[in-house]
Design a protein around this motif. Structure first.
Motif, mmCIF file in Angstrom:
data_model
loop_
_atom_site.group_PDB
_atom_site.id
_atom_site.type_symbol
_atom_site.label_atom_id
_atom_site.label_comp_id
_atom_site.label_asym_id
_atom_site.label_seq_id
_atom_site.Cartn_x
_atom_site.Cartn_y
_atom_site.Cartn_z
ATOM 1 N N LEU A 94 -7.704 -4.729 3.226
ATOM 2 C CA LEU A 94 -7.186 -3.667 2.268
ATOM 3 C C LEU A 94 -7.584 -2.452 2.674
ATOM 4 O O LEU A 94 -6.968 -1.158 2.664
ATOM 5 N N GLN A 95 -8.924 -2.199 2.865
ATOM 6 C CA GLN A 95 -9.728 -0.869 3.149
ATOM 7 C C GLN A 95 -8.807 -0.012 4.509
ATOM 8 O O GLN A 95 -8.734 0.909 4.460
ATOM 9 N N VAL A 96 -8.607 -1.080 5.624
ATOM 10 C CA VAL A 96 -8.354 -0.617 6.684
ATOM 11 C C VAL A 96 -6.950 -0.327 6.368
ATOM 12 O O VAL A 96 -6.438 0.988 6.958
ATOM 13 N N VAL A 97 -6.124 -0.899 5.550
ATOM 14 C CA VAL A 97 -4.843 -0.554 5.501
ATOM 15 C C VAL A 97 -4.849 0.635 4.702
ATOM 16 O O VAL A 97 -3.644 1.632 4.707
ATOM 17 N N PHE A 98 -5.520 0.912 3.707
ATOM 18 C CA PHE A 98 -5.477 2.125 2.819
ATOM 19 C C PHE A 98 -5.709 3.323 3.745
ATOM 20 O O PHE A 98 -5.268 4.321 3.428
ATOM 21 N N HIS A 99 -6.874 3.269 4.573
ATOM 22 C CA HIS A 99 -7.221 4.385 5.344
ATOM 23 C C HIS A 99 -5.844 4.746 6.343
ATOM 24 O O HIS A 99 -5.447 5.602 6.739
ATOM 25 N N ALA A 100 -5.195 3.484 6.898
ATOM 26 C CA ALA A 100 -4.171 3.866 7.664
ATOM 27 C C ALA A 100 -3.039 4.496 7.226
ATOM 28 O O ALA A 100 -2.322 5.155 7.575
ATOM 29 N N GLN A 101 -2.751 3.908 5.670
ATOM 30 C CA GLN A 101 -1.534 4.599 4.987
ATOM 31 C C GLN A 101 -1.843 5.980 4.773
ATOM 32 O O GLN A 101 -0.794 6.993 4.833
ATOM 33 N N MET A 122 0.763 -1.162 -0.072
ATOM 34 C CA MET A 122 0.004 0.079 -0.019
ATOM 35 C C MET A 122 0.826 1.237 0.080
ATOM 36 O O MET A 122 0.486 2.218 -0.581
ATOM 37 N N ALA A 123 2.015 1.259 0.925
ATOM 38 C CA ALA A 123 2.732 2.552 0.625
ATOM 39 C C ALA A 123 3.598 2.669 -0.560
ATOM 40 O O ALA A 123 3.601 3.685 -1.149
ATOM 41 N N ALA A 124 3.667 1.580 -1.386
ATOM 42 C CA ALA A 124 4.369 1.653 -2.723
ATOM 43 C C ALA A 124 3.231 2.192 -3.660
ATOM 44 O O ALA A 124 3.519 3.105 -4.479
ATOM 45 N N LEU A 125 2.065 1.725 -3.473
ATOM 46 C CA LEU A 125 0.949 2.117 -4.588
ATOM 47 C C LEU A 125 0.616 3.671 -4.265
ATOM 48 O O LEU A 125 0.204 4.491 -5.193
ATOM 49 N N ARG A 126 0.780 4.412 -2.987
ATOM 50 C CA ARG A 126 0.653 5.691 -2.535
ATOM 51 C C ARG A 126 1.712 6.601 -2.605
ATOM 52 O O ARG A 126 1.860 7.755 -2.543
ATOM 53 N N ASP A 127 3.025 5.970 -3.185
ATOM 54 C CA ASP A 127 4.150 6.842 -3.425
ATOM 55 C C ASP A 127 3.847 7.882 -4.694
ATOM 56 O O ASP A 127 3.410 7.331 -5.761
ATOM 57 N N PRO A 128 4.070 9.156 -4.276
ATOM 58 C CA PRO A 128 3.582 10.145 -5.326
ATOM 59 C C PRO A 128 4.293 9.938 -6.490
ATOM 60 O O PRO A 128 4.070 10.627 -7.441
ATOM 61 N N ARG A 129 5.629 9.440 -6.492
ATOM 62 C CA ARG A 129 6.334 9.440 -7.579
ATOM 63 C C ARG A 129 6.448 8.267 -8.503
ATOM 64 O O ARG A 129 6.472 8.268 -9.469
ATOM 65 N N GLU A 173 -4.462 9.578 -5.827
ATOM 66 C CA GLU A 173 -5.350 10.500 -5.928
ATOM 67 C C GLU A 173 -6.470 10.311 -4.766
ATOM 68 O O GLU A 173 -7.275 11.258 -4.550
ATOM 69 N N GLN A 174 -6.654 9.234 -4.166
ATOM 70 C CA GLN A 174 -7.594 8.851 -3.439
ATOM 71 C C GLN A 174 -7.554 9.661 -1.922
ATOM 72 O O GLN A 174 -6.284 10.216 -1.582
ATOM 73 N N ASP A 175 -8.610 9.802 -1.272
ATOM 74 C CA ASP A 175 -8.572 10.452 0.182
ATOM 75 C C ASP A 175 -9.463 9.571 0.948
ATOM 76 O O ASP A 175 -10.145 8.995 0.379
ATOM 77 N N PHE A 176 -9.564 10.271 2.354
ATOM 78 C CA PHE A 176 -10.581 9.329 3.092
ATOM 79 C C PHE A 176 -12.127 9.337 2.515
ATOM 80 O O PHE A 176 -12.881 8.137 2.241
ATOM 81 N N ALA A 177 -12.646 10.370 1.990
ATOM 82 C CA ALA A 177 -14.151 10.506 1.640
ATOM 83 C C ALA A 177 -14.021 9.642 0.298
ATOM 84 O O ALA A 177 -15.255 9.023 0.107
ATOM 85 N N SER A 178 -12.946 9.741 -0.681
ATOM 86 C CA SER A 178 -13.290 9.012 -1.789
ATOM 87 C C SER A 178 -13.339 7.407 -1.607
ATOM 88 O O SER A 178 -13.920 6.518 -2.411
#
Length: 264
Positions: free
Chosen positions: A64-71, A11-18, A26-31
């Motif tokens: 995965l949803q819990v991990v996504f929010h936590a990340q 998940m950290a790799a998926l969220r890496d900005p680069r 692009e996702q946030d808590f609301a989306s």
């Protein structure tokens, strides 16, 4: 490396900005929140269908949803996955003194009441203003579940019907008021108000009968879908166009579908 740590790293790799995935970045808590709800419902669906082979996959999607929010929270400097796990560990120990402390162990109903009592005390301790007995019943809950929880909360101070028959009588009263509003041609808002009272009372009836109303409705939806699909197949085999089938034939086909599917 544990599997959970591997998931956290993914998940950290998926969220890496680069180098991450543009969509995930692009996702946030609301989306992400709607996906969290959807995955929870898919877990319920698998359980109700008893499709046990699918359960690990669906539980993984929910995890995965819990991990996504936590990340996302970790990136914002709010908290991380360890904080989430720590919070639930502490909460479960705190709310089960009959297991982790020396409190006397009672039946399931008694433990549910004890759980709600501890939750109320925790909420009161963290609140700046005086609290209501109904605090903690999340507004965003599905309406059926929220109605059940509101009724259960009110029961703790004695505001409840004594017997299931009393609730059933209330449903009849609310239905009569709904009928009166419809016959009188009242505005849609007034009729909606009366219908809401019928639904709320019905949920409380389910609570008194020990039935989860949301589960009962989901199963009713499932039965309706199975019966309707059965009728569609029967009419298709006989060459009938659905929009040309008479009311009487629909009624007969419905009765036949119920019998064929061995359902009440």
């Amino acid at each position: 490396m544990t599997e959970i740590q591997k998931l956290l790293d993914i998940m950290a790799a998926l969220r890496d900005p680069r180098s991450g995935c543009p969509w995930d970045v692009e996702q946030d808590f609301a989306s992400i929140a709607p996906f969290t709800l959807e995955e929870a419902y898919e877990v319920v669906d698998v359980i109700e269908r008893k499709a046990w082979a699918e359960l690990p996959d669906e539980l993984g999607d929910l995890l995965l949803q819990v991990v996504f929010h936590a990340q996302m929270a970790r990136e914002a400097g709010m908290f991380d996955f360890d904080d989430v796990a720590r919070a639930i560990n502490e909460k479960m120990i705190r709310r089960h003194p009959h297991v982790f402390a020396d409190e006397t162990r009672g039946d399931a109903e008694r433990q549910l009441e004890r759980w709600e009592s501890i939750k109320a005390k925790e909420a009161a301790a963290g609140a700046a203003q005086p609290t209501s007995m109904l605090d903690g019943v999340t507004v965003g809950l599905p309406a059926l579940q929220r109605a059940e929880k509101l009724g259960r909360k009110a029961k703790r101070v004695g505001f409840d019907w004594q017997q299931p028959a009393d609730v059933r009588a209330q449903i009849s009263l609310e239905l009569a008021e709904l009928d009166e509003a419809v016959v009188a041609g009242k505005a849609a808002e007034s009729i909606s108000h009366e219908l809401g009272d019928v639904l709320f009372s019905t949920v409380q009836y389910a609570r008194h009968l020990g039935i989860d109303p949301a589960t009962a409705l989901r199963l009713a939806n499932q039965r309706f879908e199975q019966r309707f699909r059965h009728m569609e197949r029967q009419f298709a085999e006989s060459g009938d166009s659905l929009d040309a089938v008479s009311h009487e034939r629909w009624e007969a086909a419905w009765a036949a579908a119920k019998q064929a599917l061995n359902s009440d």
